[in-house]
Scaffold this active site. Structure first.
Site, PDB file in Angstrom:
ATOM      1  N   CYS A 100     -10.479  -8.427  -5.603  1.00 34.64           N
ATOM      2  CA  CYS A 100      -9.821  -7.290  -4.970  1.00 34.64           C
ATOM      3  C   CYS A 100     -10.734  -6.818  -3.838  1.00 34.64           C
ATOM      4  O   CYS A 100     -11.865  -7.298  -3.689  1.00 34.64           O
ATOM      5  CB  CYS A 100      -9.595  -6.173  -5.978  1.00 34.64           C
ATOM      6  SG  CYS A 100     -11.142  -5.561  -6.714  1.00 34.64           S
TER       7      CYS A 100
ATOM      8  N   HIS B  67     -18.999  -0.537  -9.977  1.00 33.28           N
ATOM      9  CA  HIS B  67     -18.409   0.324 -11.013  1.00 33.28           C
ATOM     10  C   HIS B  67     -18.749   1.799 -10.829  1.00 33.28           C
ATOM     11  O   HIS B  67     -18.145   2.658 -11.466  1.00 33.28           O
ATOM     12  CB  HIS B  67     -18.893  -0.129 -12.397  1.00 33.28           C
ATOM     13  CG  HIS B  67     -18.754  -1.599 -12.605  1.00 33.28           C
ATOM     14  ND1 HIS B  67     -19.823  -2.475 -12.462  1.00 33.28           N
ATOM     15  CD2 HIS B  67     -17.684  -2.359 -12.910  1.00 33.28           C
ATOM     16  CE1 HIS B  67     -19.401  -3.708 -12.679  1.00 33.28           C
ATOM     17  NE2 HIS B  67     -18.113  -3.673 -12.948  1.00 33.28           N
TER      18      HIS B  67
ATOM     19  N   GLU C 260     -18.185   1.999 -15.426  1.00 32.63           N
ATOM     20  CA  GLU C 260     -17.386   2.930 -14.619  1.00 32.63           C
ATOM     21  C   GLU C 260     -17.237   4.278 -15.314  1.00 32.63           C
ATOM     22  O   GLU C 260     -17.326   5.335 -14.684  1.00 32.63           O
ATOM     23  CB  GLU C 260     -16.009   2.340 -14.316  1.00 32.63           C
ATOM     24  CG  GLU C 260     -15.196   3.254 -13.410  1.00 32.63           C
ATOM     25  CD  GLU C 260     -13.762   2.816 -13.207  1.00 32.63           C
ATOM     26  OE1 GLU C 260     -12.905   3.699 -13.043  1.00 32.63           O
ATOM     27  OE2 GLU C 260     -13.497   1.596 -13.219  1.00 32.63           O
TER      28      GLU C 260
ATOM     29  N   SER D  40     -13.466  -6.044 -17.888  1.00 29.08           N
ATOM     30  CA  SER D  40     -12.395  -5.246 -18.500  1.00 29.08           C
ATOM     31  C   SER D  40     -11.018  -5.669 -17.999  1.00 29.08           C
ATOM     32  O   SER D  40     -10.086  -5.871 -18.776  1.00 29.08           O
ATOM     33  CB  SER D  40     -12.633  -3.761 -18.191  1.00 29.08           C
ATOM     34  OG  SER D  40     -11.593  -2.958 -18.679  1.00 29.08           O
TER      35      SER D  40
ATOM     36  N   SER E  59     -12.702  -9.843 -10.502  1.00 28.42           N
ATOM     37  CA  SER E  59     -14.083 -10.206 -10.151  1.00 28.42           C
ATOM     38  C   SER E  59     -14.324 -11.713 -10.206  1.00 28.42           C
ATOM     39  O   SER E  59     -15.464 -12.167 -10.141  1.00 28.42           O
ATOM     40  CB  SER E  59     -15.068  -9.471 -11.072  1.00 28.42           C
ATOM     41  OG  SER E  59     -14.651  -9.525 -12.414  1.00 28.42           O
TER      42      SER E  59
END
Length: 319
Positions: free
Chosen positions: A22, A84, A136, A234, A278
């Site tokens: 992303c 994060h 995060e 995650s 990722s």
């Protein structure tokens, strides 16, 4: 045909799009690469820049040194904070030590930090929907004084939360959780506290939502789904879960092509392939190549959305 040549069984391979990196991950990796170019090695990175072993290993080879805490880095070398996000105490310590530091926090995570501060300044009690121990979550909770944010992980937590002033509350969410992931908890919070302040729609991570929506449609036309991503990612773990929930007969999370168990393909004719936010595209290509080497493979793409978002690099690296 040579008698020794095996008959290659046909397989349809459907690629989810979007998949993989992303904009926030792409920016974070570029920050480390550019920092090494500008300042030379070593450049210290607090925590894994993104949750992917292959990415981390490649950056190590360039001259990045990954550490858990800032105290492990010398004062005279640059340090990068991971995508994060970090508690406020981390850049404060770097400033106090007069370190050169670069914040690779995803801008969408930074938006959550800004919202948290706004709610706190307005005197609201805040809940954060997320996973305990995730970097995060630690970073977001660390924007405010201890005890200012309550973590909610499930419906039980949402039902048990008792704010001092039910009319003055707000919720935030971990960005790697989609609208679907949090829907039940949000519904319960809204039912219990009709006036609860909520995140703006545009603050919800587009990448998490797009990748999960793509996997849902992938599941409708695939018997087996492979998700390229690390076990500690995650969003990658969630992609596998979403695929199973959406109707795929089987789904597996793999680091790369070496993680494939070929017995998964027994009796299978359609395979869906995606990657966490990722995971680099070369790992996806490695999986395509491995499948194509074993089967008579036709590859098609399932396009859920086109992503054109990019995030600017810190001025220190572009000046």
């Amino acid at each position: 045909m040579n008698a020794q040549t095996p008959i290659r069984r046909p397989i349809s391979l459907v690629l989810a799009s979007p998949r993989g990196f992303c904009a926030g991950v792409d920016r974070a990796i570029q920050i480390v690469e550019r920092a090494v170019e500008k300042f030379g090695a070593p450049v210290y990175v607090r925590h894994e820049i993104v949750h992917n072993r292959h990415v981390v290993d490649r950056l190590k080879a360039l001259g990045a040194v990954f550490i858990e805490e800032l105290e492990e880095a010398p004062d005279d070398r640059p340090v990068v904070f991971s995508a994060h996000g970090v508690p406020k105490s981390v850049p404060a310590e770097a400033k106090a030590r007069q370190m050169i530091y670069l914040d690779a926090t995803c801008p969408l995570v930074s938006k959550v930090h800004v919202e948290a501060q706004k709610h706190y300044d307005a005197g609201r009690e805040i809940v954060l929907i997320g996973h305990a121990g995730h970097p995060e979550v630690i970073g977001t909770m660390g924007q405010l004084p201890e005890g200012a944010v309550t973590l909610i992980e499930d419906l039980k937590d949402a039902a048990a939360w008792e704010p001092k002033d039910a009319a003055n509350v707000a919720f935030l969410t971990q960005t790697t959780l989609s609208v679907d992931d949090t829907a039940d908890m949000v519904a319960l919070l809204r039912e219990r506290f009709p006036g609860i302040a909520a995140p703006h729609k545009e603050d919800i991570c587009y990448a998490t939502t797009n990748r999960q929506d793509a996997v849902k449609h992938l599941a409708e036309q695939s018997e087996l789904i492979l998700v390229v991503g690390s076990k500690n990612s995650s969003n990658s773990v969630r992609l596998k879960e979403v695929g199973l929930k959406a109707g795929a007969r089987d789904a597996h999370l793999i680091d790369d092509a070496s993680g494939i168990d070929w017995t998964w393909f027994d009796g299978i004719s359609r395979v869906g392939l995606t990657a966490g936010a990722s995971a680099p595209e070369d790992l996806v290509q490695g999986v395509i190549d491995a499948i194509s080497a074993r089967f008579d493979t036709t590859v098609e793409e399932l396009v859920e959305a086109r992503e054109t978002i990019t995030f600017k690099l810190p001025r220190l690296l572009t000046a």
